[in-house]
Write an enzyme that holds these catalytic residues in place. Structure first.
Site, mmCIF file in Angstrom:
data_model
loop_
_atom_site.group_PDB
_atom_site.id
_atom_site.type_symbol
_atom_site.label_atom_id
_atom_site.label_comp_id
_atom_site.label_asym_id
_atom_site.label_seq_id
_atom_site.Cartn_x
_atom_site.Cartn_y
_atom_site.Cartn_z
ATOM 1 N N ASP A 119 80.749 -8.048 10.102
ATOM 2 C CA ASP A 119 80.584 -8.642 11.432
ATOM 3 C C ASP A 119 81.799 -9.484 11.829
ATOM 4 O O ASP A 119 81.799 -10.126 12.864
ATOM 5 C CB ASP A 119 79.315 -9.519 11.483
ATOM 6 N N GLY A 127 72.287 -15.532 7.604
ATOM 7 C CA GLY A 127 72.138 -14.156 8.061
ATOM 8 C C GLY A 127 73.116 -13.888 9.195
ATOM 9 O O GLY A 127 74.066 -14.651 9.420
ATOM 10 N N GLU A 140 64.673 -10.110 -1.163
ATOM 11 C CA GLU A 140 65.920 -10.801 -1.516
ATOM 12 C C GLU A 140 65.514 -12.153 -2.088
ATOM 13 O O GLU A 140 65.180 -13.084 -1.377
ATOM 14 C CB GLU A 140 66.825 -10.969 -0.298
ATOM 15 N N HIS A 155 68.681 -19.663 1.328
ATOM 16 C CA HIS A 155 67.369 -19.524 0.673
ATOM 17 C C HIS A 155 66.853 -20.892 0.221
ATOM 18 O O HIS A 155 67.627 -21.719 -0.274
ATOM 19 C CB HIS A 155 67.466 -18.599 -0.550
ATOM 20 N N ASN A 212 79.731 -12.360 -0.560
ATOM 21 C CA ASN A 212 78.967 -13.530 -0.131
ATOM 22 C C ASN A 212 77.951 -13.930 -1.195
ATOM 23 O O ASN A 212 77.243 -13.076 -1.726
ATOM 24 C CB ASN A 212 78.245 -13.251 1.205
ATOM 25 N N ALA A 213 77.907 -15.221 -1.510
ATOM 26 C CA ALA A 213 76.952 -15.790 -2.475
ATOM 27 C C ALA A 213 77.134 -15.234 -3.881
ATOM 28 O O ALA A 213 76.171 -14.931 -4.577
ATOM 29 C CB ALA A 213 75.506 -15.606 -2.000
ATOM 30 N N HIS A 225 73.210 -13.374 -4.797
ATOM 31 C CA HIS A 225 72.951 -14.809 -4.936
ATOM 32 C C HIS A 225 72.971 -15.157 -6.418
ATOM 33 O O HIS A 225 71.996 -15.656 -6.983
ATOM 34 C CB HIS A 225 71.621 -15.191 -4.273
ATOM 35 N N HIS A 285 81.445 -12.758 8.009
ATOM 36 C CA HIS A 285 81.066 -12.888 6.597
ATOM 37 C C HIS A 285 82.189 -12.495 5.639
ATOM 38 O O HIS A 285 82.254 -13.006 4.526
ATOM 39 C CB HIS A 285 79.827 -12.029 6.294
ATOM 40 N N ASP A 335 71.913 -7.589 7.677
ATOM 41 C CA ASP A 335 71.401 -8.913 7.283
ATOM 42 C C ASP A 335 70.892 -9.625 8.542
ATOM 43 O O ASP A 335 71.025 -10.838 8.697
ATOM 44 C CB ASP A 335 72.501 -9.742 6.592
HETATM 45 ZN ZN ZN Z 1 71.617 -13.146 1.073
#
Ligand code: ZN
Length: 380
Positions: A250, A309, A133, A145, A221-222, A197, A253, A274
């Site tokens: 979950d 995560g 990733e 990241h 997400n992202a 991302h 997210h 994740d």
């Molecule tokens: Zn990610």
């Protein structure tokens, strides 16, 4: 050579990846499934494990995004031993195949991770391959990241990836950050490519599809959100039947309403965890790039509040899918087995309970998806 031992596992409900068979049995020889038949049709001399009444048997879960587990972070311990600890932690929750996932890091770390997975694949049947990733992602959507490691791919990177023998490989990248032809080259090397991302537009996403990109990493997400005049990657994916998307179910997210919306599209959903080190571990915090990440109310949070995560396991992801989005159990199970297997190109040997498939099974209570037992390559 002696004949592989034959055994059978019988249950009141056996879900083969498509259909539920009542009072059925899976016959296993060595590491493979040889038959799925009515319990009453089993040969008399075969050794049978009868699961207690009410338990379901289904294909083992396949998780294509696992950063850690059992208090181990893959980025910090890219070794076969580290991978074994992560796989053991996730197996308790029904995962029988996984991709250890390296988040954006140095070129040396990538090489170490590829070497570790290559070695692990040879001895650990639950290690399917690797998910990289990053680091070819957008500095505008880094999440946790490390921006200092985000970069464009060099020809040396592409040669390293093409030459890697780390099982089934997946790379998450931002299409707008890589040169034209890069995705095509990765795909030609047998690598699955997924958008993530990224700030790609709808059109950039469509162009990436035409180069062979087939996935979207952690939907919503992202990445740019859905907007009336800026459909972005989400709309491009949801209208494409030949594309798969992963999603982190979950409760933190993605809002359940957005999950239900995504499930109305024609792209194929996959559940991922994740997961971070606390899954199946004892500690409630860990270090990422030297920064403390703590688990608060079921979320992994950096000090500034960024999600780092998840503390999610596959059994819980299946259960959340049923409870939050009213997805029938059988359908939720396909998001955790058939779909990721087909996405990774291993749908002819993993993800279903059928003759010729590897004997990866999970037995669980259907009401709450509590895992009772797993088999990997016929071994429980
Ligand atoms: Zn990610």
């Amino acid at each position: 050579m002696s004949k592989p031992t034959q055994q059978a596992v019988a249950a009141s409900h056996v879900f083969d990846g498509t259909t539920v068979h009542r009072n059925a049995a899976v016959v296993i020889e060595g590491e493979r499934i040889t038959a799925l038949l009515p319990r009453a049709d089993l040969a008399r001399n075969i050794e049978v494990q009868d699961l207690s009444d009410g338990l379901w048997l289904a294909p083992g879960f396949i998780d294509i995004q696992v950063n850690g587990g059992g208090d181990v972070l893959f980025n910090d311990d890219p070794t076969p031993q580290g991978i074994a600890a992560i796989a053991a932690a996730h197996r308790k929750f029904g995962t029988t195949s996984l991709l250890p996932t390296l988040i954006t890091d140095s070129a040396e770390k990538m090489q170490a991770a590829l070497n570790a997975v290559q070695a692990a694949c040879a001895t650990q049947p639950s290690v399917l391959g690797i998910h990289l990733e990053g680091p070819f992602i957008s500095p505008e959507r880094p999440g946790v990241h490390a921006v200092r490691h985000i970069r464009a791919p060099t020809s040396a990177d592409l040669a390293m990836l093409a030459g890697a023998r780390a099982g089934s490989m997946l790379i998450t990248l931002a299409p707008e950050q890589v040169p034209p032809g890069c995705i095509r080259q990765l795909v030609a090397s047998g690598i699955r490519v997924s958008l993530g991302h990224s700030v790609a537009t709808y059109q950039q996403t469509r162009t990436a599809f035409s180069e062979g990109l087939t996935g979207l990493t952690h939907m919503f997400n992202a990445m740019p959100t859905l907007l009336g005049r800026k459909p972005g990657p989400i709309a491009a994916v949801l209208e494409s039947p030949g594309v798969w998307f992963s999603i982190i179910v979950d409760g933190a997210h993605v809002d359940p309403a957005m999950l239900r919306l995504a499930l109305r599209g024609v792209a194929r959903p996959m559940l991922i965890t994740d997961a971070m080190p606390p899954v199946g571990g004892d500690r409630r915090s860990f270090s990422l790039y030297g920064e403390e990440i703590s688990v608060t109310d079921g979320r992994c949070l950096r000090k500034d509040g960024t999600l780092a995560g998840a503390v999610l396991d596959m059994a819980s992801a299946v259960r959340h899918c049923m409870r939050m989005a009213d997805v029938p159990l059988e359908r939720a199970l396909t998001f955790a087995s058939v779909n990721p297997a087909e996405f990774m190109g291993v749908g002819a040997r993993l993800g279903r309970l059928a003759p010729g498939f590897r004997a990866d099974l999970v037995a669980f209570e259907p009401e709450n998806v509590r895992i009772v037992r797993t088999w990997v390559a016929g071994q429980s």
